[in-house]
Enzyme design. Structure first.
Site, mmCIF file in Angstrom:
data_model
loop_
_atom_site.group_PDB
_atom_site.id
_atom_site.type_symbol
_atom_site.label_atom_id
_atom_site.label_comp_id
_atom_site.label_asym_id
_atom_site.label_seq_id
_atom_site.Cartn_x
_atom_site.Cartn_y
_atom_site.Cartn_z
ATOM 1 N N HIS A 195 9.081 -2.216 2.013
ATOM 2 C CA HIS A 195 8.377 -1.351 2.948
ATOM 3 C C HIS A 195 7.341 -2.191 3.681
ATOM 4 O O HIS A 195 6.501 -2.838 3.052
ATOM 5 C CB HIS A 195 7.725 -0.184 2.214
ATOM 6 N N GLU B 21 11.162 1.331 4.737
ATOM 7 C CA GLU B 21 10.118 2.032 5.479
ATOM 8 C C GLU B 21 9.361 1.006 6.304
ATOM 9 O O GLU B 21 9.194 -0.141 5.896
ATOM 10 C CB GLU B 21 9.097 2.724 4.555
ATOM 11 N N ARG C 177 17.022 8.600 5.388
ATOM 12 C CA ARG C 177 16.535 8.489 4.006
ATOM 13 C C ARG C 177 15.787 9.780 3.697
ATOM 14 O O ARG C 177 14.837 10.136 4.391
ATOM 15 C CB ARG C 177 15.627 7.272 3.852
ATOM 16 N N TRP D 137 9.497 5.108 9.064
ATOM 17 C CA TRP D 137 8.746 6.223 8.456
ATOM 18 C C TRP D 137 7.864 6.835 9.537
ATOM 19 O O TRP D 137 7.077 6.119 10.146
ATOM 20 C CB TRP D 137 7.876 5.719 7.308
ATOM 21 N N TYR E 51 4.269 -2.463 6.001
ATOM 22 C CA TYR E 51 3.085 -1.877 6.625
ATOM 23 C C TYR E 51 2.074 -3.001 6.868
ATOM 24 O O TYR E 51 2.435 -4.046 7.388
ATOM 25 C CB TYR E 51 2.535 -0.736 5.771
ATOM 26 N N ASN F 105 10.955 5.854 -5.029
ATOM 27 C CA ASN F 105 10.122 5.345 -3.951
ATOM 28 C C ASN F 105 8.944 4.543 -4.488
ATOM 29 O O ASN F 105 8.235 4.985 -5.390
ATOM 30 C CB ASN F 105 9.586 6.508 -3.113
ATOM 31 N N GLU F 106 8.746 3.331 -3.940
ATOM 32 C CA GLU F 106 7.576 2.493 -4.246
ATOM 33 C C GLU F 106 7.182 2.614 -5.722
ATOM 34 O O GLU F 106 6.064 3.040 -6.052
ATOM 35 C CB GLU F 106 6.418 2.898 -3.323
#
Length: 463
Positions: free
Chosen positions: A230, A259, A86, A288, A232, A163-164
């Protein structure tokens, strides 16, 4: 000037708890088949143009900030077994812009390294909460402006709109903005598979993407949109991870983990559960990130200083651990459908060798074709294809003389020596034996000053 990669943001835990209790039901959407070139969607699966299932196993690379590192980074990422990368692009609102020519070079480098290329606009990160962020509409403007670089690349490129694209403020606006972005891209003639990131800095703790994914998917007239979460600090328990991923599976909607990391300032993600559950459900993942993180999240680097010989603990886990890239990655069939064999941090992109002839097989002639596959100021990437003639060969040697003083900066899939401008490249241990008519490709990056004239005589000697 190097710009630190933005930090991922802490989610609002009270809202998470409430949303988890609510447990909004997923809605199944029928997905008609489409006869289209390039990647398509069938239920929860991503398919290549020939109908073969494809599961992403790869990493993120911050191209827009580290453009001089990209050729070597892609070669090293491939060597470690990834099938996808990516690529971070800048649209010009905060970073870049990365021009059509720049993007064409990146795509070419991905193809040379047999990596599927997911391209994303990073400027949208945290829109609504981050004042400098671009909107999804502005990201679409950028994609349209570089459409010439993307046309015809549907077999190799997936278009990740932004992105995001929302922070934690007014995240519900993501739904209409994402639908409008998809509609505009299709109206502009993009036939690529589209990927959309979740709001809440990609973590979807409000479940805005999860609970509206069906209607967003239905907006796409090609029914060829993939969702990306994503993972996290929001996803710090196996229960949260399995619940989220399984809801998309139950809904019959395609999802990737676009991610994720092994640690973060907003909490400690359960990377083992992410990897195991993604493997169990056939869901793609992209860690990531390769190298170059700043702003306090340097621990997310997979290698230190872009040096593949210095894998960090995170890099070791992702590439070499249980359910990691080395164990689970399968190369896209557009590149031959092979899986890298025992890659090492310093080794070349290592596809398994072609079927070897018997020791007594006669040797024959070979040819070598030189091609420049990408270029940038003062540097370029090339590929040399070696093809056996009417008889099998056991080894090959390619030679040429640089006409303009070029020099290598990196090589892979061959053992290369130079003497002044004279180049000698011998096969690696695994790609010297070629059946009659079979071919193999080795690659390199180089530097030049002035003109970059191709050698006029590239010869191949077989044994």
């Amino acid at each position: 000037m190097t710009v630190p990669i933005p930090r991922k943001r802490r989610a609002w835990w009270a809202a998470i708890a409430a949303a988890l209790c609510a447990g909004a039901a997923a809605l199944f959407v029928a997905q008609p088949a489409h006869a289209a070139t390039g990647f398509t969607v069938s239920g929860t699966q991503i398919l290549e143009g020939n109908g073969a299932p494809f599961v992403m196993r790869g990493v993120n690379h911050a191209h827009t900030w580290y453009q001089d590192r990209t050729p070597r980074a892609l070669a090293d990422i491939k060597a470690l077994g990834a099938n996808t990368v990516r690529v971070v692009l800048g649209s010009g609102k905060r970073w870049g812009p990365d021009s059509a020519a720049n993007v064409s070079a990146v795509i070419s480098q991905c193809k040379t390294n047999k990596l599927i290329c997911v391209l994303e606009v990073h400027d949208t990160t945290g829109y609504g909460e981050e004042g400098a962020a671009a909107s999804l509409a502005e990201a679409v403007d950028y994609w349209i402006s570089i459409k010439s670089a993307l046309d015809g690349q549907e077999n190799y490129v997936i278009l990740n709109i932004g992105n995001e694209p929302y922070g934690n403020t007014n995240a519900s606006g993501w739904v209409a903005d994402t639908k409008n972005a998809i509609t505009r891209l299709r109206a502009a003639g993009f036939a690529h598979q589209i990927m959309v990131d979740a709001p809440n800095w990609g973590q979807d703790w409000s479940f805005t993407m999860r609970d509206n994914a069906a209607s967003v998917f239905a907006t796409d007239p090609n029914r060829n949109t993939v969702f990306s979460v994503h993972m996290y600090g929001v996803f710090d328990t196996a229960a949260e991870i399995t619940d989220y991923l399984n809801r998309f599976k139950t809904a019959g909607l395609p999802l990737v983990v676009g991610e994720f990391g092994h640690n973060h300032s907003d909490g400690n993600p359960d990377e083992d559960a992410i990897l195991a559950t993604a493997q169990q459900l056939g869901i793609g993942y992209l860690g990531w990130s390769w190298s170059g993180n700043g702003g306090g999240v340097e621990y997310l680097d997979m290698v230190t200083g872009f040096d593949a010989a210095q894998l960090t603990s995170w890099g070791q886990r992702l590439f070499n651990g249980a359910n990691g890239i080395k164990a689970t990655s399968k190369q896209a069939t557009i590149f031959g459908g092979t899986t890298p064999s025992s890659p090492s941090s310093s080794g070349p992109p290592s596809d398994p060798p072609p079927s070897s002839p018997s020791p007594s097989a006669p040797s024959g002639a070979c040819t070598a074709t030189y091609a420049v596959t990408g270029s940038w100021p003062g540097g370029f990437q090339g590929a040399v294809t070696v093809k056996a003639g009417s008889a099998a060969i056991n080894a090959w040697t390619v030679t040429w003389t640089w006409p303009s003083g070029q020099s290598f900066t990196n090589t892979w899939s061959a053992t290369v020596t130079t003497s002044g401008s004279a180049v000698t490249a011998k096969n690696a241990a695994w790609n010297g034996k070629l059946a009659a008519g079979a071919s193999t490709t080795w690659g390199f990056t180089g530097s030049f000053s002035g003109s970059n004239t191709a050698p006029t005589a590239v010869t191949c000697a077989a044994a």
